[in-house]
Design a protein around this motif. Structure first.
Motif, PDB file in Angstrom:
ATOM      1  N   THR A  26      33.704-136.131  12.641  1.00 17.52           N
ATOM      2  CA  THR A  26      32.912-136.374  11.439  1.00 17.52           C
ATOM      3  C   THR A  26      32.775-135.082  10.639  1.00 17.52           C
ATOM      4  O   THR A  26      32.255-134.092  11.163  1.00 17.52           O
TER       5      THR A  26
ATOM      6  N   PHE B  80      26.522-128.254  14.929  1.00 18.85           N
ATOM      7  CA  PHE B  80      26.021-128.453  13.559  1.00 18.85           C
ATOM      8  C   PHE B  80      25.835-129.938  13.281  1.00 18.85           C
ATOM      9  O   PHE B  80      24.828-130.353  12.716  1.00 18.85           O
ATOM     10  N   ASN B  81      26.814-130.732  13.706  1.00 18.78           N
ATOM     11  CA  ASN B  81      26.666-132.183  13.556  1.00 18.78           C
ATOM     12  C   ASN B  81      25.501-132.690  14.404  1.00 18.78           C
ATOM     13  O   ASN B  81      24.808-133.624  14.023  1.00 18.78           O
TER      14      ASN B  81
ATOM     15  N   CYS C 296      35.268-127.930  16.860  1.00 16.45           N
ATOM     16  CA  CYS C 296      35.137-129.373  17.148  1.00 16.45           C
ATOM     17  C   CYS C 296      36.430-129.968  17.690  1.00 16.45           C
ATOM     18  O   CYS C 296      36.424-131.072  18.233  1.00 16.45           O
TER      19      CYS C 296
ATOM     20  N   CYS D 197      32.759-123.416   8.485  1.00 13.66           N
ATOM     21  CA  CYS D 197      33.684-123.078   9.578  1.00 13.66           C
ATOM     22  C   CYS D 197      35.049-122.631   9.051  1.00 13.66           C
ATOM     23  O   CYS D 197      35.761-121.903   9.743  1.00 13.66           O
TER      24      CYS D 197
ATOM     25  N   CYS E 178      30.024-131.203  17.281  1.00 11.15           N
ATOM     26  CA  CYS E 178      29.696-129.766  17.344  1.00 11.15           C
ATOM     27  C   CYS E 178      28.185-129.621  17.216  1.00 11.15           C
ATOM     28  O   CYS E 178      27.480-130.587  16.906  1.00 11.15           O
TER      29      CYS E 178
ATOM     30  N   HIS F  46      29.195-129.141   5.017  1.00  9.03           N
ATOM     31  CA  HIS F  46      28.851-127.960   5.822  1.00  9.03           C
ATOM     32  C   HIS F  46      30.060-127.415   6.581  1.00  9.03           C
ATOM     33  O   HIS F  46      30.074-126.266   6.997  1.00  9.03           O
ATOM     34  N   CYS F  47      31.103-128.271   6.767  1.00  7.36           N
ATOM     35  CA  CYS F  47      32.288-127.829   7.517  1.00  7.36           C
ATOM     36  C   CYS F  47      33.007-126.654   6.839  1.00  7.36           C
ATOM     37  O   CYS F  47      33.724-125.907   7.520  1.00  7.36           O
TER      38      CYS F  47
HETATM   39  S1  SF4 Z   1      34.466-128.084  11.020  1.00  3.55           S
HETATM   40 FE1  SF4 Z   1      32.630-129.413  10.826  1.00  3.55          FE
HETATM   41  S2  SF4 Z   1      32.703-130.758  12.598  1.00  3.55           S
HETATM   42 FE2  SF4 Z   1      34.086-129.031  13.008  1.00  3.55          FE
HETATM   43  S3  SF4 Z   1      32.850-127.495  14.103  1.00  3.55           S
HETATM   44 FE3  SF4 Z   1      32.713-127.014  11.948  1.00  3.55          FE
HETATM   45  S4  SF4 Z   1      30.880-128.083  11.222  1.00  3.55           S
HETATM   46 FE4  SF4 Z   1      31.456-128.992  13.175  1.00  3.55          FE
END
Ligand code: SF4
Length: 279
Positions: free
Chosen positions: A258, A227-228, A210, A266, A225, A262-263
Motif C-alpha cells: 500500500t 509508517f503504514n 517494505c 523513502c 512498514c 508519504h512514500c
Molecule cells: S515506500 Fe511507502 S510502504 Fe514502502 S516503506 Fe516507505 S512508506 Fe512504507
C-alpha cells in the motif's frame, strides 16, 4: 513515531509467543524490536533468547537512556551476551541540541550508555557487537549525506568522549503524525511534500524496506512498514494478523504494497529506511 513515556500499549504474551513460530514458518532472518522502550517489556529477554536460538539477527531499537535507568543495570550485559545489534537514536553530537530536543540530561545519559556498550565490546572490530546510531533532520529538509555526517559524528564523539560506533543511519523525516502536525502548524506541509516528490529517485525503489519487511503492531496486526502501521493503512492480505499468519501458510512474496504520498519520504534523494540511506 508517536512514542512517549505516557503511552501504555504493550504487546500481549499471546502475541509475543507467536513470534518464534512466525520466524520458523517463514524463515525470517531479522527480528527488529522497537517501542517506546522495548527493553521495558517483561518478556523482552525471553523473546530475545528464543529468537537467538533460531539464529536470526536481533536488532534492539534502544533509546540508550534505558541502559542507565534503575532496574535495567544488567540490560547492556544481556544485549552483549546475546549479540543483539543495538540501533540507537542520537539526533546530534552536540549536548545542547540533544537536550533541547529530547530533554535535559538525555545527552549525558546517552554518552554514558555508549561508553558502557563500548566497554562491553560494541563497535570493536573483533567482537561482532554492533552499535549503529540514527540521525534525522529536525527541519523540513532532506537529510544530508550519510557518509559526510557519519565522519562528523565519528570524529566528535571519539575526540570528546572516546565513543565509537559502527554506522550512522541517516533517515528522512516522514510527513506523517507528529512531524506532519508540525509541518501543518508551520505552513510547510505542501512545500515539504513537493520537495520529496521533486527529489524522487527511481533507483531507491527496489531497496525500500517494505519490499522485504513486515511490520507488526502491539496488537499483532501486520503492515507493510512502520509508517503504514502508524497511519493504519493496510490493504495487504487484509486483514492479516500474526495469529492468522502462523495458523496458515501465506504466500508473502508478490503481495501488493500500500503506497501513498508519504512514500516519497523513502524514495527522495539518497532514499531512507530503518537501515539508513538506500543509495
Ligand atoms: S515506500 Fe511507502 S510502504 Fe514502502 S516503506 Fe516507505 S512508506 Fe512504507
Amino acid at each position: 513515531m508517536d512514542a512517549s513515556p505516557l503511552r501504555k500499549e504493550i504487546m500481549s504474551d499471546e502475541i509475543i509467543s507467536l513470534i518464534p513460530k512466525a520466524i520458523r514458518m517463514y524463515d525470517l532472518k531479522v527480528l527488529d524490536i522497537t517501542g517506546g522502550a522495548p527493553e521495558m517489556h517483561p518478556k523482552f529477554k525471553e523473546l530475545v533468547v528464543k529468537a537467538k536460538s533460531q539464529n536470526v539477527e536481533i536488532i534492539d531499537r534502544c533509546n540508550l537512556t534505558i541502559l542507565r535507568e534503575k532496574g535495567y543495570e544488567d540490560m547492556s550485559d544481556f544485549l552483549a551476551l546475546n549479540k543483539v545489534r543495538v540501533v540507537a537514536s542520537l539526533p546530534c553530537y552536540l549536548e545542547e541540541n540533544v537536550d533541547s530536543q529530547r530533554g535535559k540530561g538525555v545527552f549525558k545519559k546517552s554518552i554514558e550508555a555508549l561508553i558502557l556498550l563500548n566497554k562491553l565490546g560494541y563497535a570493536k572490530s573483533d567482537t561482532n557487537l554492533i552499535i549503529d546510531l540514527v540521525y534525522n533532520p529536525t527541519a523540513a529538509i532532506l537529510p544530508p549525506s550519510q557518509q559526510e555526517l557519519e565522519e562528523g559524528f565519528r570524529k566528535h564523539l571519539y575526540s570528546n568522549y572516546g565513543v565509537k560506533f559502527n554506522k550512522l543511519l541517516v533517515l528522512a523525516n516522514m510527513p506523517i503524525k507528529r512531524f506532519s502536525e508540525y509541518l501543518k502548524h508551520t505552513n510547510q506541509l505542501e512545500s515539504y511534500l513537493d520537495l520529496l516528490k521533486e527529489n524522487h529517485n527511481e533507483k531507491n525503489l527496489p531497496l525500500v524496506m517494505c519490499k522485504d519487511t513486515l511490520s507488526i503492531d502491539w496488537k499483532g496486526n501486520i503492515y507493510d512498514c512502520d509508517f503504514n502501521q502508524q497511519l493504519e493503512i493496510n490493504n495487504f492480505l487484509k486483514p492479516l494478523t500474526l495469529v492468522e499468519l502462523v495458523s496458515q501458510n501465506f504466500k508473502l512474496e508478490g503481495q501488493e504494497i500500500t503506497v501513498a504520498d508519504h512514500c516519497f519520504g523513502c524514495t527522495a534523494g539518497s532514499g531512507s529506511s530503518c537501515g539508513g540511506s538506500l543509495t
